[in-house]
Design a protein around this motif. Structure first.
Motif, short mmCIF file in Angstrom:
data_model
loop_
_atom_site.label_atom_id
_atom_site.label_comp_id
_atom_site.label_asym_id
_atom_site.label_seq_id
_atom_site.Cartn_x
_atom_site.Cartn_y
_atom_site.Cartn_z
N GLU A 49 -7.78 3.53 9.10
CA GLU A 49 -7.01 3.93 7.92
C GLU A 49 -7.02 5.45 7.75
O GLU A 49 -5.99 6.06 7.43
CB GLU A 49 -7.60 3.24 6.68
CG GLU A 49 -6.82 3.43 5.40
CD GLU A 49 -7.24 4.67 4.62
OE1 GLU A 49 -6.46 5.13 3.77
OE2 GLU A 49 -8.36 5.19 4.89
N SER A 58 -10.55 0.11 -1.43
CA SER A 58 -10.63 -1.34 -1.28
C SER A 58 -11.57 -1.71 -0.14
O SER A 58 -12.37 -2.65 -0.25
CB SER A 58 -9.24 -1.94 -1.04
OG SER A 58 -8.40 -1.74 -2.14
N THR A 94 -4.21 -4.03 4.04
CA THR A 94 -5.58 -3.90 3.55
C THR A 94 -6.25 -5.26 3.44
O THR A 94 -7.42 -5.42 3.80
CB THR A 94 -5.59 -3.20 2.18
OG1 THR A 94 -4.93 -1.94 2.28
CG2 THR A 94 -7.00 -2.99 1.69
N ILE A 118 0.02 1.24 5.80
CA ILE A 118 -1.14 0.83 5.01
C ILE A 118 -0.67 0.39 3.63
O ILE A 118 -0.38 1.21 2.76
CB ILE A 118 -2.18 1.96 4.89
CG1 ILE A 118 -2.59 2.46 6.27
CG2 ILE A 118 -3.39 1.48 4.11
CD1 ILE A 118 -3.28 1.42 7.13
N ASN A 119 -0.57 -0.90 3.43
CA ASN A 119 -0.16 -1.47 2.15
C ASN A 119 -1.13 -2.57 1.77
O ASN A 119 -2.15 -2.77 2.42
CB ASN A 119 1.28 -1.99 2.23
CG ASN A 119 1.51 -2.89 3.44
OD1 ASN A 119 0.72 -3.79 3.71
ND2 ASN A 119 2.57 -2.61 4.20
N SER A 120 -0.81 -3.30 0.70
CA SER A 120 -1.72 -4.34 0.21
C SER A 120 -1.94 -5.45 1.24
O SER A 120 -3.05 -5.98 1.38
CB SER A 120 -1.18 -4.94 -1.09
OG SER A 120 0.11 -5.48 -0.90
N SER A 170 -6.21 1.98 -0.93
CA SER A 170 -6.53 1.24 0.30
C SER A 170 -7.91 1.59 0.81
O SER A 170 -8.71 0.71 1.16
CB SER A 170 -5.47 1.54 1.37
OG SER A 170 -4.19 1.12 0.95
#
Length: 331
Positions: free
Chosen positions: A115, A55, A135, A130-132, A52
């Motif tokens: 984050e 990214s 993000t 905090i996941n896809s 994360s």
């Protein structure tokens, strides 16, 4: 400004000064583009880096790369010559891109600080928060809102509202591309796009620093009392989290150092009758641009995995089959 025909007045600079300016600006552009391109390549290629935090760093690197590729070259031409040769539409596009990418940078850094706060201060909730999807929301927001803000303000000429007569009489000229803000637009844009997010980031990292120090003391106490070897993995993981937080705090600090003088100038200039010399404003813009050059250098200096990835790229091993599976650091 040429008072006879209203056209832009070309700056009278010696060839040696123009060459020096172009050399400096060209070097800044090359470092910005090449450094951020390497950051994009490293994070995109190696699957171990698909986290994360990375990214958001990847998206920030794209933002910095675009600044070096699309904004800085045209700004260099304007800085050296004092005039704009690409037309009014290109001027508005350039100004909008400039504001958008600068604002997008601070949005990215704001989300990175959030984050990091969750990772350090509430680690048990990190995986659920905090996941896809989260993000992706952060990345899209970091690009969409600055784009709407920048292009909407410039193309609707809200940046001139309240000072249209002054702009037409004292600033506008044919063949020029000045970045002008009225009192209201300067205060609103600077506070919304820089000062509020900057203060929030500063406050978050102060809180992270206090929590990290508390964690360090508790880890030392547990190690002294229990002396259990199985704790090594957890301790190393926490140390890596703290180091990553410190590095990203440095990135935020460099950003604030680079851009604060420009935004202070922007917000005060309309209230002092636009008496700040344009050459000083232009110099502060380039000082802000340098932030996009510094970020990859910070990664290279502090992140061992970034240096290891660069060695893989330079040696050509990146073209090996399954090179994306290479381990850059121990879990």
């Amino acid at each position: 400004m040429d008072k006879l025909n209203g056209s832009c007045e070309k700056l009278a600079r010696s060839l040696s000064l123009q060459f020096s300016m172009l050399a400096f600006m060209g070097l800044a552009i090359v470092i910005t583009m090449s450094g951020n391109f390497l950051a994009i390549t490293v994070i995109s290629h190696f699957k171990q880096l698909h986290t994360s935090t990375n990214s958001l760093i990847l998206s920030l690197a794209v933002c910095d790369f675009l600044l070096g590729a699309l904004v800085m070259p045209c700004s260099a031409m304007r800085s050296v010559q004092g005039c704009w040769f690409l037309g009014e539409l290109a001027c508005k596009l350039h100004t909008s891109m400039d504001i958008m990418l600068s604002t997008s940078s601070i949005f990215h850094l704001s989300f990175i600080s959030v984050e990091r706060y969750i990772a350090v201060c509430t680690p048990l909730q990190y995986q659920s928060m905090i996941n896809s999807v989260t993000t992706l929301f952060m990345v899209v927001t970091s690009w969409l809102i600055p784009a709407i803000f920048a292009f909407g303000m410039i193309f609707s000429e809200l940046n001139l509202k309240g000072s249209e007569d002054f702009y037409e009489t004292n600033v506008y000229c044919h063949g020029g591309c000045p970045v002008f803000f009225s009192q209201a637009s300067a205060a609103f844009s600077s506070i919304l796009a820089f000062f509020i997010p900057g203060l929030i980031m500063f406050g978050i990292y102060i809180k992270i620093y206090k929590v990290a120090r508390s964690h360090t003391r508790s880890i030392k106490q547990q190690a002294q009392q229990l002396k259990v070897e199985d704790e090594n993995g957890s301790r190393l993981s926490r140390q890596r989290e703290r180091k990553g937080t410190i590095i990203l705090a440095i990135v935020v600090g460099v950003f604030l150092i680079c851009w604060t003088p420009f935004f202070l100038c922007t917000i005060t200039d309309p209230f002092v009758g636009y008496t700040i010399p344009p050459t000083l404003v232009d110099a502060l813009v380039w000082f802000g641009y340098m932030n996009s050059s510094f970020n990859p250098l910070i990664y290279a200096f502090f992140y061992s995995w970034f240096r290891r990835a660069l060695r893989i790229i330079v040696s050509g091993r990146i073209f090996y089959r399954d090179s994306c599976q290479m381990k850059l650091y121990s879990q």
